[in-house]
Design an enzyme around this catalytic site. Structure first.
Site, PDB file in Angstrom:
ATOM      1  CD  GLU A  39      -3.590   5.250  -7.514  1.00  0.00           C
ATOM      2  OE1 GLU A  39      -3.516   6.258  -7.509  1.00  0.00           O
ATOM      3  OE2 GLU A  39      -4.674   4.263  -6.507  1.00  0.00           O
ATOM      4  CG  ASP A  40      -2.095   4.202  -3.012  1.00  0.00           C
ATOM      5  OD1 ASP A  40      -1.259   4.984  -3.907  1.00  0.00           O
ATOM      6  OD2 ASP A  40      -2.735   4.414  -1.650  1.00  0.00           O
TER       7      ASP A  40
END
Length: 489
Positions: A39-40
């Protein structure tokens, strides 16, 4: 992070919770360390598949899908939650790691803005604490509830924790006096045991004060005494009842408060024998009797079962039954997602009753379940055609609430159709979603007739049936959808 620490402290903390507090293994630790990478960062699921493996990829995919902190007022966040539940049957570790992630976030919540704190805390109370409860993670559930309360009701939290601190010495003295005669007698039996007193959690005290409308001082069971036996698996039950008999020789038990979860474990695998007894000073004390194996399962839930092969089969069956119920719910595409979350929550916290079919099969239902819930539990079609029931051979209406030990026989008729009034008394999500589904189908049928009528009226007025004209009508009569309009016609 918001707290000014380097980001890596969070994944490491989550991995430590997974292994030290929940008892998960290497795969889970790897996934916990990686849980935010997709996600990051620019790492992809394909990278994870290539470097670590398929299983890790699946778990991280599940974690990425649910990472959007769900803002429950919008449906798409609720949709994320639904996705998380869909990954549940694949790999329950997704939920364990998510709970560890949430627990670490709650522990470090003070560095967030106040409105964020309240939002995250109320969402934790709403969904994550019930999930932890359902998976039998008692320690995690208790801490999540207490930490949530600290941010949602800071004054109440502060007041209760201050009173607990102040009364600590008095409580310790009381417990030591209470335990002394029991120790003396238990030593004579030759059983290996440990005994300890522990206060109730702040959240459960807060709930009691609110529900029973009493003050802190009036709560009688502020603490519980736990007796943990070092027994072989085959002797656990006998030894537990031997301890019970020693306890009740000294202290008078409250007959309404005996709970035998050793013979009938709860569906999250919890096993223990509970009784509440009267102390010499007139205070009620709850006593929990269990083996070391049961104690570990009570604290670490599903995760601890993998250690104990004998209980693994039992618990897997129960867990599968629960997952299947959830799966039914998720797959019922008609349910609106927020409805789904409410229904799902119903299934998380409910206390349970045990009832029997006419053939003597045991069914577990939530407390307050009715004869109609039982019918839907057997099969959706039986529920829809149910007109009544016989409980212990006596005829009762559909809305009759069941009690543990009832034997239930369902009476059906092909003429019966689900009624809206049924929603007023059913409590299981399976019954609710089945009834709502049937009612929607009924509405659609009626709306079809309405649409035909509308077309006839319009053509008599030489007006075309177009989207534009229909939307004029919707505005004029203040309806949200053509379905509502056609149904009312």
């Amino acid at each position: 992070r918001k707290s000014g620490e380097p980001y890596i402290t969070h994944p490491i903390a989550v991995a430590r919770i997974c292994t030290e507090e929940i008892g998960l293994g290497a795969t889970s630790i790897a996934c916990a360390l990686l849980h935010d990478t997709v996600e990051d960062t620019d790492v992809t699921l394909e990278d994870i598949d290539r470097i670590f493996g398929r299983r890790e990829k699946r778990i991280i995919d599940g974690l990425t899908k649910i990472s959007g902190a769900f803002d429950l007022s919008t449906s798409d966040q609720a949709e994320n939650f639904r996705k998380m539940i869909l990954t549940l049957p694949d790999d329950v570790r997704v939920i364990f790691i998510k709970l560890a992630d949430r627990l670490h976030n709650m522990r470090t919540l003070e560095s967030m803005r106040a409105d964020k704190q309240r939002k995250i805390a109320s969402e934790t109370l709403f969904l994550y604490a019930p999930l932890a409860h359902r998976l039998g993670l008692n320690a995690v559930k208790t801490e999540l509830e207490d930490l949530s309360l600290k941010y949602t009701e800071p004054e109440a939290y502060e007041e209760i924790s201050t009173k607990l601190r102040k009364s600590q010495e008095i409580r310790a003295r009381f417990i030591n006096q209470f335990i002394a005669p029991l120790k003396k007698e238990l030593d004579k039996t030759g059983l290996k045991y440990s005994i300890k007193g522990r206060p109730k959690s702040i959240y459960s005290i807060y709930n009691k004060i609110k529900k029973k409308k009493v003050t802190f001082e009036e709560i009688y069971d502020l603490f519980a005494v736990r007796i943990i036996l070092d027994s072989k698996l085959e002797n656990e039950k006998t030894d537990s009842w031997r301890v019970y008999s020693v306890v009740t020789d000294f202290y008078r038990p409250n007959p309404d408060r005996l709970r035998d979860w050793i013979t009938n474990p709860r569906s999250n695998g919890y096993e223990s024998l509970h009784t509440t007894v009267m102390s010499p000073t007139g205070k009620w004390v709850e006593i929990q009797i269990r083996s070391e194996r049961m104690d570990e399962i009570a604290e670490k839930g599903m995760a601890a079962h993998w250690k104990y092969k004998d209980s693994k089969k039992k618990i897997e069956n129960k867990f599968d039954a629960w997952i299947n119920k959830i799966r039914d719910l998720v797959e019922n595409k008609e349910t609106d997602t927020l409805d789904f979350i409410d229904d799902f929550k119903l299934n998380l916290y409910a206390e349970e009753i045990y009832v029997f079919t006419p053939n003597g099969d045991l069914k577990t239902l939530p407390k307050d379940a009715t004869a109609l819930d039982f019918a839907f539990d057997i099969h959706g079609d039986i529920g829809k055609k149910c007109i009544g029931a016989k409980i212990n051979h006596k005829l009762v209406p559909l809305s009759h609430q069941l009690s543990s030990g009832d034997q239930v026989e369902i009476i059906t008729s092909n003429k019966q159709v689900p009624k809206e009034a049924w929603l007023d008394f059913v409590v299981t999500s399976k019954a609710r979603s089945n009834i709502k589904q049937s009612l929607k189908e009924e509405v659609k049928k009626i709306a079809e007739d309405g649409k035909a009528t509308l077309k006839r009226k319009l053509s008599a007025l030489k007006v075309n049936y177009t989207d534009k004209n229909v939307s004029h009508l919707l505005k004029m009569y203040d309806f949200k959808t053509p379905l509502d309009l056609n149904y009312q016609i």
